[in-house]
Design a protein around this motif. Sequence first.
Motif, PDB file in Angstrom:
ATOM      1  N   GLN A   1       0.823  -1.200   0.000  1.00 16.96           N
ATOM      2  CA  GLN A   1       0.000   0.000   0.000  1.00 16.96           C
ATOM      3  C   GLN A   1       0.869   1.266   0.000  1.00 16.96           C
ATOM      4  OE1 GLN A   1      -3.195  -0.081  -0.302  1.00 16.96           O
ATOM      5  NE2 GLN A   1      -3.661  -2.231   0.087  1.00 16.96           N
ATOM      6  N   MET A   2       0.798   2.044  -1.065  1.00 14.06           N
ATOM      7  CA  MET A   2       1.416   3.369  -1.130  1.00 14.06           C
ATOM      8  C   MET A   2       2.922   3.332  -0.876  1.00 14.06           C
ATOM      9  SD  MET A   2      -1.183   5.073  -1.956  1.00 14.06           S
ATOM     10  CE  MET A   2      -0.560   6.744  -1.857  1.00 14.06           C
ATOM     11  N   ALA A   3       3.620   2.377  -1.483  1.00 19.22           N
ATOM     12  CA  ALA A   3       5.076   2.296  -1.313  1.00 19.22           C
ATOM     13  C   ALA A   3       5.701   1.835  -2.617  1.00 19.22           C
ATOM     14  CB  ALA A   3       5.436   1.331  -0.196  1.00 19.22           C
ATOM     15  N   GLU A   4       6.765   2.515  -3.040  1.00 18.84           N
ATOM     16  CA  GLU A   4       7.529   2.109  -4.210  1.00 18.84           C
ATOM     17  C   GLU A   4       8.960   1.855  -3.781  1.00 18.84           C
ATOM     18  OE1 GLU A   4       4.955   4.531  -7.592  1.00 18.84           O
ATOM     19  OE2 GLU A   4       7.058   5.034  -7.269  1.00 18.84           O
ATOM     20  N   ALA A   5       9.546   0.790  -4.320  1.00 19.47           N
ATOM     21  CA  ALA A   5      10.850   0.327  -3.832  1.00 19.47           C
ATOM     22  C   ALA A   5      12.006   1.003  -4.565  1.00 19.47           C
ATOM     23  CB  ALA A   5      10.955  -1.176  -3.996  1.00 19.47           C
ATOM     24  N   ILE A   6      13.081   1.250  -3.817  1.00 24.57           N
ATOM     25  CA  ILE A   6      14.384   1.633  -4.354  1.00 24.57           C
ATOM     26  C   ILE A   6      15.390   0.670  -3.735  1.00 24.57           C
ATOM     27  CG2 ILE A   6      16.158   3.413  -4.510  1.00 24.57           C
ATOM     28  CD1 ILE A   6      13.965   5.499  -4.163  1.00 24.57           C
ATOM     29  N   CYS A   7      16.044  -0.139  -4.558  1.00 18.96           N
ATOM     30  CA  CYS A   7      16.929  -1.188  -4.041  1.00 18.96           C
ATOM     31  C   CYS A   7      18.351  -1.004  -4.555  1.00 18.96           C
ATOM     32  CB  CYS A   7      16.434  -2.567  -4.452  1.00 18.96           C
ATOM     33  SG  CYS A   7      15.096  -3.181  -3.429  1.00 18.96           S
ATOM     34  N   PRO A   8      19.357  -1.163  -3.684  1.00 17.30           N
ATOM     35  CA  PRO A   8      20.745  -1.020  -4.110  1.00 17.30           C
ATOM     36  C   PRO A   8      21.217  -2.223  -4.916  1.00 17.30           C
ATOM     37  CG  PRO A   8      20.669  -1.699  -1.822  1.00 17.30           C
ATOM     38  CD  PRO A   8      19.245  -1.453  -2.235  1.00 17.30           C
ATOM     39  N   ILE A   9      22.137  -1.953  -5.826  1.00 18.26           N
ATOM     40  CA  ILE A   9      22.825  -3.008  -6.567  1.00 18.26           C
ATOM     41  C   ILE A   9      24.085  -3.382  -5.797  1.00 18.26           C
ATOM     42  CG2 ILE A   9      24.055  -3.563  -8.706  1.00 18.26           C
ATOM     43  CD1 ILE A   9      22.121  -1.674 -10.157  1.00 18.26           C
TER      44      ILE A   9
ATOM     45  N   TRP B   1      16.444  -6.941  -1.807  1.00 21.86           N
ATOM     46  CA  TRP B   1      16.043  -7.826  -2.895  1.00 21.86           C
ATOM     47  C   TRP B   1      14.975  -8.815  -2.445  1.00 21.86           C
ATOM     48  CZ3 TRP B   1      15.442  -8.369  -7.731  1.00 21.86           C
ATOM     49  CH2 TRP B   1      15.330  -9.636  -8.334  1.00 21.86           C
ATOM     50  N   ASN B   2      15.177  -9.464  -1.303  1.00 18.23           N
ATOM     51  CA  ASN B   2      14.165 -10.380  -0.792  1.00 18.23           C
ATOM     52  C   ASN B   2      12.870  -9.658  -0.465  1.00 18.23           C
ATOM     53  OD1 ASN B   2      15.255 -12.980  -0.892  1.00 18.23           O
ATOM     54  ND2 ASN B   2      16.475 -12.635   0.938  1.00 18.23           N
ATOM     55  N   ASN B   3      12.992  -8.462   0.085  1.00 15.44           N
ATOM     56  CA  ASN B   3      11.794  -7.719   0.485  1.00 15.44           C
ATOM     57  C   ASN B   3      10.939  -7.299  -0.708  1.00 15.44           C
ATOM     58  OD1 ASN B   3      12.483  -7.936   3.155  1.00 15.44           O
ATOM     59  ND2 ASN B   3      13.406  -5.900   3.288  1.00 15.44           N
ATOM     60  N   THR B   4      11.553  -7.162  -1.876  1.00 13.80           N
ATOM     61  CA  THR B   4      10.791  -6.705  -3.040  1.00 13.80           C
ATOM     62  C   THR B   4      10.394  -7.841  -3.961  1.00 13.80           C
ATOM     63  OG1 THR B   4      12.840  -6.284  -4.254  1.00 13.80           O
ATOM     64  CG2 THR B   4      11.850  -4.429  -3.101  1.00 13.80           C
ATOM     65  N   SER B   5      11.195  -8.896  -4.050  1.00 17.18           N
ATOM     66  CA  SER B   5      10.927  -9.913  -5.058  1.00 17.18           C
ATOM     67  C   SER B   5      10.377 -11.214  -4.505  1.00 17.18           C
ATOM     68  CB  SER B   5      12.215 -10.222  -5.830  1.00 17.18           C
ATOM     69  OG  SER B   5      13.173 -10.839  -4.976  1.00 17.18           O
TER      70      SER B   5
ATOM     71  N   GLY C   1       8.014 -12.440  -6.955  1.00 16.77           N
ATOM     72  CA  GLY C   1       8.823 -12.139  -8.122  1.00 16.77           C
ATOM     73  C   GLY C   1       8.361 -10.971  -8.962  1.00 16.77           C
ATOM     74  N   LYS C   2       7.129 -10.489  -8.758  1.00 21.87           N
ATOM     75  CA  LYS C   2       6.585  -9.494  -9.680  1.00 21.87           C
ATOM     76  C   LYS C   2       7.328  -8.160  -9.594  1.00 21.87           C
ATOM     77  CE  LYS C   2       2.234  -9.389 -10.493  1.00 21.87           C
ATOM     78  NZ  LYS C   2       0.762  -9.221 -10.366  1.00 21.87           N
ATOM     79  N   VAL C   3       7.523  -7.634  -8.383  1.00 20.04           N
ATOM     80  CA  VAL C   3       8.156  -6.322  -8.246  1.00 20.04           C
ATOM     81  C   VAL C   3       9.617  -6.383  -8.687  1.00 20.04           C
ATOM     82  CG1 VAL C   3       8.835  -4.537  -6.600  1.00 20.04           C
ATOM     83  CG2 VAL C   3       6.584  -5.577  -6.459  1.00 20.04           C
TER      84      VAL C   3
END
Length: 220
Positions: free
Chosen positions: A121-129, A144-148, A160-162
């Motif tokens: 809800q109302m959150a977009e991810a920014i993940c480091p490489i 990575w785990n938190n988003t995918s 896996g979607k995000v």
Amino acid sequence: LENGTYRLTQPLRFGPLDSGTNGHDVVWAGAPGATAVISGADRISGWKLINASKNIWAAPVPATLRTRQIYVNGARASMTIGRVPVRVRAAWNGYTASSSVMSHWRNPNQMEFVYDRQLGQMAEAICPIDGITGTDIAMGEPCWNNTSRRWRSGELVDFGKVGTTPTYVENVYELLTHPGEFYLDNSAHRLYYIPRAGEVMATADVEAPAIQTLIEGAGT
């Protein structure tokens, strides 16, 4: 406080001993007619033109500086950002890219992927490489785990979607092309910037936030 900028290296902390008693207050204020500024930022100076064709300037920064913002003469600048230049498909620890172009960019482990799909809800991810070797892009944990790989009922996150569709990549030196953009190199401890019209780097007031919290209050 008299005239001047008071730069903090840690939060200004107020506790019970800083309070007044018996109905009296303790008040911190500027002296009459004075302009006092309490700042949690480092002022960045020593700018030099390093690329005349692109008008890129650089200056040294403290080795401890980690920030996503800088302000030039009071106006916020933008971290470099652009579309992901390759096609990617998900791998167990990140992505496999269609070409190795990003592996030749400066400091891949300081780049970030930005996702324009909501993570819950109302959150977009920014993940480091974490690093790039050839066409293999390893993502930083735990993002990575938190988003995918996360799914909980009601959070609107499917497995896996995000993680499969980064839209942008940011904090990339090679994307430093427009006035008002900056790139912070944490390994070389240098800040790069393209001035906007009217900004003279020899005299510009460049402020980089250095502490997370400016003032803390504690007590019962």
